[in-house]
Design a protein around this motif. Structure first.
Motif, PDB file in Angstrom:
ATOM      1  N   VAL A   1     -42.070 -30.867 -42.045  1.00 19.37           N
ATOM      2  CA  VAL A   1     -41.319 -30.889 -40.969  1.00 19.37           C
ATOM      3  C   VAL A   1     -40.768 -29.449 -40.575  1.00 19.37           C
ATOM      4  O   VAL A   1     -40.400 -28.869 -41.624  1.00 19.37           O
TER       5      VAL A   1
ATOM      6  N   LEU B   1     -37.114 -39.677 -40.073  1.00 15.40           N
ATOM      7  CA  LEU B   1     -36.649 -38.486 -39.929  1.00 15.40           C
ATOM      8  C   LEU B   1     -35.846 -38.304 -38.592  1.00 15.40           C
ATOM      9  O   LEU B   1     -34.828 -37.312 -38.822  1.00 15.40           O
ATOM     10  N   SER B   2     -36.182 -38.901 -37.576  1.00 14.18           N
ATOM     11  CA  SER B   2     -35.081 -38.692 -36.149  1.00 14.18           C
ATOM     12  C   SER B   2     -33.666 -38.975 -36.615  1.00 14.18           C
ATOM     13  O   SER B   2     -33.096 -38.332 -36.154  1.00 14.18           O
TER      14      SER B   2
ATOM     15  N   TYR C   1     -39.571 -30.998 -35.647  1.00 11.52           N
ATOM     16  CA  TYR C   1     -41.123 -31.487 -35.522  1.00 11.52           C
ATOM     17  C   TYR C   1     -41.581 -31.863 -36.552  1.00 11.52           C
ATOM     18  O   TYR C   1     -41.445 -31.077 -37.566  1.00 11.52           O
ATOM     19  N   ILE C   2     -42.680 -32.780 -36.806  1.00  2.00           N
ATOM     20  CA  ILE C   2     -43.506 -32.893 -37.611  1.00  2.00           C
ATOM     21  C   ILE C   2     -44.906 -32.062 -37.599  1.00  2.00           C
ATOM     22  O   ILE C   2     -45.303 -32.307 -36.270  1.00  2.00           O
TER      23      ILE C   2
ATOM     24  N   LEU D   1     -41.556 -40.799 -38.207  1.00  2.00           N
ATOM     25  CA  LEU D   1     -40.987 -40.549 -36.788  1.00  2.00           C
ATOM     26  C   LEU D   1     -39.393 -41.171 -36.909  1.00  2.00           C
ATOM     27  O   LEU D   1     -38.458 -40.663 -36.762  1.00  2.00           O
TER      28      LEU D   1
ATOM     29  N   SER E   1     -30.844 -36.411 -36.795  1.00  2.00           N
ATOM     30  CA  SER E   1     -29.817 -36.507 -35.598  1.00  2.00           C
ATOM     31  C   SER E   1     -28.528 -36.357 -36.166  1.00  2.00           C
ATOM     32  O   SER E   1     -27.594 -36.201 -35.321  1.00  2.00           O
TER      33      SER E   1
ATOM     34  N   LEU F   1     -39.302 -34.985 -32.686  1.00  2.00           N
ATOM     35  CA  LEU F   1     -38.760 -36.008 -33.198  1.00  2.00           C
ATOM     36  C   LEU F   1     -37.335 -36.158 -32.382  1.00  2.00           C
ATOM     37  O   LEU F   1     -36.920 -35.130 -31.863  1.00  2.00           O
ATOM     38  N   ASN F   2     -37.038 -37.353 -32.208  1.00  2.00           N
ATOM     39  CA  ASN F   2     -35.968 -37.710 -31.085  1.00  2.00           C
ATOM     40  C   ASN F   2     -34.622 -37.514 -31.735  1.00  2.00           C
ATOM     41  O   ASN F   2     -34.298 -38.481 -32.419  1.00  2.00           O
TER      42      ASN F   2
END
Length: 195
Positions: A133, A97-98, A111-112, A94, A102, A189-190
Motif C-alpha cells: 500500500v 483498507l479503504s 493505492y494498492i 480494497l 478513510s 482506494l476510496n
C-alpha cells in the motif's frame, strides 16, 4: 465474455468479487443498490442482476424500504464464514483498507500496488502473498503501522505500507521506487466512504 478475475478465477467477474467482498466483510451494514453500484463502478442494473442471483442463492438478504432496496450479507447460513474468509483474502484489501485509511487523519490518497494490484487488474500469476500500500500524505507513522497490523489480521496476510509526501508523489521524480510504482498497475482506494 470477460475473463474471470485473476484474484479468484472461480468468480464470473471482478464486479462480483468486489460486491461480495463489500457485503460479506461488512455484514452489519445494509447498502442500497445505488451505493453498491457506485462502490463497484458499474450500473445499478448490473448490480441488481448480481444481487438477484445472490439473494436467490441464499448468500444475501434484501428488504424494501419505500422505493429503495437494501441489501446485506446473510450471516445465518453455513456459507457465510468460509465465503467471507475467501473474500477477505482475495478481494478484501480494497474495502478493508479503504475503510481503515478513510478514518486516518493526514491521508490524502492511497493505492494498492505490486502483485495484488496486478492480479486485480487482470494480470495472470500466482496468488499474492502480501498487499503493498502506498499512502500519500502525512499520517502519524505509529497509527499507520497499527492500522496495517489490524488489516493484516483481518486479511490473513501481511500488509506493507509505504508513506510518501504529496509533493513527492506529484513530482516528476527519478526516485526508482516511485517510478516503479507508477509504471505498474495501481488500485486506488476510496477514501470518501461513509462509516
Amino acid at each position: 465474455m470477460k475473463a474471470s478475475p485473476s484474484l479468484l478465477p472461480l468468480l464470473r467477474s471482478r464486479m462480483q468479487g468486489e460486491l461480495l467482498a463489500l457485503l460479506l466483510l461488512h455484514p452489519e451494514r445494509e447498502y442500497s443498490i445505488t451505493e453498491l453500484a457506485e462502490a463497484c463502478g458499474v450500473s445499478p442494473t448490473a448490480i441488481l442482476r448480481e444481487v438477484e442471483r445472490l439473494v436467490g442463492g441464499g448468500i444475501l438478504a434484501d428488504r424494501r424500504v419505500g422505493r429503495s432496496r437494501l441489501v446485506k450479507a446473510r450471516i445465518d447460513t453455513p456459507l457465510y464464514r468460509p465465503l467471507s474468509e475467501l473474500m477477505a483474502v482475495t478481494f478484501g484489501p480494497l474495502p478493508l483498507l479503504s475503510e481503515a485509511l478513510s478514518n486516518l487523519p493526514g491521508v490524502r490518497e492511497a493505492y494498492i500496488y505490486g502483485s495484488w494490484a496486478a492480479r486485480y487488474r487482470g494480470e495472470p500469476g500466482p496468488p499474492p502473498g502480501d498487499v503493498d500500500v502506498l499512502v500519500v500524505g502525512s499520517p502519524d507513522p505509529d497509527a499507520l503501522f497499527d492500522l496495517a497490523e489490524g488489516v493484516s489480521r483481518r486479511l490473513g496476510r501481511e500488509v506493507n505500507v509505504h508513506r510518501v509526501s504529496p509533493e513527492s508523489w506529484a513530482a516528476d521524480t527519478a526516485d526508482p521506487f516511485l517510478t516503479s510504482v507508477r509504471e505498474r498497475p495501481l488500485a486506488p482506494l476510496n477514501l470518501d466512504q461513509e462509516a
